[in-house]
Design a protein around this motif. Sequence first.
Motif, PDB file in Angstrom:
ATOM      1  N   ARG A  16      -0.367  -2.360  -2.816  1.00  0.00           N
ATOM      2  CA  ARG A  16      -1.000  -3.673  -3.019  1.00  0.00           C
ATOM      3  C   ARG A  16      -0.823  -4.136  -4.464  1.00  0.00           C
ATOM      4  O   ARG A  16      -0.489  -5.294  -4.717  1.00  0.00           O
ATOM      5  N   ASP A  17      -1.035  -3.228  -5.420  1.00  0.00           N
ATOM      6  CA  ASP A  17      -0.876  -3.588  -6.828  1.00  0.00           C
ATOM      7  C   ASP A  17       0.559  -4.001  -7.148  1.00  0.00           C
ATOM      8  O   ASP A  17       0.786  -4.957  -7.893  1.00  0.00           O
ATOM      9  N   GLU A  18       1.536  -3.272  -6.594  1.00  0.00           N
ATOM     10  CA  GLU A  18       2.939  -3.639  -6.801  1.00  0.00           C
ATOM     11  C   GLU A  18       3.230  -5.011  -6.193  1.00  0.00           C
ATOM     12  O   GLU A  18       3.933  -5.825  -6.797  1.00  0.00           O
ATOM     13  N   CYS A  19       2.688  -5.266  -5.018  1.00  0.00           N
ATOM     14  CA  CYS A  19       2.885  -6.563  -4.370  1.00  0.00           C
ATOM     15  C   CYS A  19       2.356  -7.688  -5.250  1.00  0.00           C
ATOM     16  O   CYS A  19       3.036  -8.704  -5.462  1.00  0.00           O
ATOM     17  N   LEU A  20       1.154  -7.536  -5.785  1.00  0.00           N
ATOM     18  CA  LEU A  20       0.565  -8.570  -6.632  1.00  0.00           C
ATOM     19  C   LEU A  20       1.361  -8.752  -7.926  1.00  0.00           C
ATOM     20  O   LEU A  20       1.571  -9.885  -8.379  1.00  0.00           O
ATOM     21  N   ARG A  21       1.814  -7.647  -8.500  1.00  0.00           N
ATOM     22  CA  ARG A  21       2.620  -7.738  -9.731  1.00  0.00           C
ATOM     23  C   ARG A  21       3.914  -8.504  -9.474  1.00  0.00           C
ATOM     24  O   ARG A  21       4.315  -9.372 -10.261  1.00  0.00           O
ATOM     25  N   GLY A  51      -6.134 -12.336  -7.637  1.00  0.00           N
ATOM     26  CA  GLY A  51      -5.616 -11.717  -6.415  1.00  0.00           C
ATOM     27  C   GLY A  51      -5.401 -12.699  -5.278  1.00  0.00           C
ATOM     28  O   GLY A  51      -4.870 -12.330  -4.232  1.00  0.00           O
ATOM     29  N   ASP A  52      -5.801 -13.962  -5.460  1.00  0.00           N
ATOM     30  CA  ASP A  52      -5.567 -15.001  -4.464  1.00  0.00           C
ATOM     31  C   ASP A  52      -4.317 -15.796  -4.835  1.00  0.00           C
ATOM     32  O   ASP A  52      -3.976 -15.922  -6.015  1.00  0.00           O
ATOM     33  N   ILE A  53      -3.692 -16.367  -3.833  1.00  0.00           N
ATOM     34  CA  ILE A  53      -2.535 -17.243  -4.028  1.00  0.00           C
ATOM     35  C   ILE A  53      -3.068 -18.672  -4.054  1.00  0.00           C
ATOM     36  O   ILE A  53      -3.823 -19.070  -3.163  1.00  0.00           O
ATOM     37  N   ALA A  91       1.984 -12.050   2.469  1.00  0.00           N
ATOM     38  CA  ALA A  91       0.520 -12.062   2.506  1.00  0.00           C
ATOM     39  C   ALA A  91       0.084 -12.860   3.725  1.00  0.00           C
ATOM     40  O   ALA A  91       0.670 -13.900   4.032  1.00  0.00           O
ATOM     41  N   VAL A  92      -0.926 -12.372   4.413  1.00  0.00           N
ATOM     42  CA  VAL A  92      -1.529 -13.101   5.533  1.00  0.00           C
ATOM     43  C   VAL A  92      -3.018 -13.185   5.257  1.00  0.00           C
ATOM     44  O   VAL A  92      -3.654 -12.176   4.914  1.00  0.00           O
ATOM     45  N   GLY A  93      -3.567 -14.382   5.375  1.00  0.00           N
ATOM     46  CA  GLY A  93      -4.990 -14.537   5.119  1.00  0.00           C
ATOM     47  C   GLY A  93      -5.478 -15.938   5.396  1.00  0.00           C
ATOM     48  O   GLY A  93      -4.697 -16.827   5.751  1.00  0.00           O
ATOM     49  N   HIS A  94      -6.760 -16.122   5.209  1.00  0.00           N
ATOM     50  CA  HIS A  94      -7.376 -17.425   5.418  1.00  0.00           C
ATOM     51  C   HIS A  94      -7.114 -18.325   4.213  1.00  0.00           C
ATOM     52  O   HIS A  94      -7.207 -17.874   3.065  1.00  0.00           O
ATOM     53  N   SER A  95      -6.813 -19.561   4.499  1.00  0.00           N
ATOM     54  CA  SER A  95      -6.655 -20.542   3.427  1.00  0.00           C
ATOM     55  C   SER A  95      -7.885 -21.439   3.405  1.00  0.00           C
ATOM     56  O   SER A  95      -8.537 -21.648   4.433  1.00  0.00           O
ATOM     57  N   PHE A 123      -6.041 -28.259  -4.351  1.00  0.00           N
ATOM     58  CA  PHE A 123      -5.681 -26.849  -4.449  1.00  0.00           C
ATOM     59  C   PHE A 123      -6.051 -26.128  -3.170  1.00  0.00           C
ATOM     60  O   PHE A 123      -7.143 -26.310  -2.634  1.00  0.00           O
ATOM     61  N   ILE A 124      -5.141 -25.299  -2.701  1.00  0.00           N
ATOM     62  CA  ILE A 124      -5.352 -24.442  -1.538  1.00  0.00           C
ATOM     63  C   ILE A 124      -5.371 -23.008  -2.046  1.00  0.00           C
ATOM     64  O   ILE A 124      -4.459 -22.589  -2.769  1.00  0.00           O
ATOM     65  N   ARG A 125      -6.394 -22.270  -1.656  1.00  0.00           N
ATOM     66  CA  ARG A 125      -6.524 -20.868  -2.048  1.00  0.00           C
ATOM     67  C   ARG A 125      -6.324 -20.002  -0.814  1.00  0.00           C
ATOM     68  O   ARG A 125      -6.957 -20.227   0.214  1.00  0.00           O
ATOM     69  N   ILE A 126      -5.432 -19.025  -0.913  1.00  0.00           N
ATOM     70  CA  ILE A 126      -5.172 -18.084   0.179  1.00  0.00           C
ATOM     71  C   ILE A 126      -5.618 -16.705  -0.291  1.00  0.00           C
ATOM     72  O   ILE A 126      -5.115 -16.186  -1.294  1.00  0.00           O
TER      73      ILE A 126
END
Length: 137
Positions: A16-21, A51-53, A91-95, A123-126
């Motif tokens: 997860r940390d590598e993905c975010l980096r 940590g959010d997109i 990434a999959v999640g709620h926007s 702005f959209i936050r995922i």
Amino acid sequence: MRTDNGDPSVLDELTRDECLRLLASVPVGRIVYTRRAMPAVELVNFALDGGDIVVRTDGSGKLAAATRGAVVAFEADTLDASQHRGWSVTAVGHSREVTDPADLARLRETGPRPWAPGEREHFIRITPGILTGRRLG
């Protein structure tokens, strides 16, 4: 986590940390959502925020309307075809629409700068519920 005994042609799963980096290292990605009961994909510039997109868009546009409260996917990657190297993060999640005035003010200053012409103050936050990535080479 490497499971290939050093073979550079095998895909490595990323933490997860590598993905975010890696997500933080690129300016554009693809948001995948449903529009009129069909899958839609749009190339967007983005930023990470805690940590959010975060995507900045036109509040009256199709993307803003279709993603409001929806489950979406987001993908970013890099690829060097000549070297057979690269990575991909999904990434999959709620926007959700950013509505808090203090958060909006901060994102206007620190969030993604719009690349497309026109007014882009929405702005959209995922929030990634699932975050996966792979690296090749």
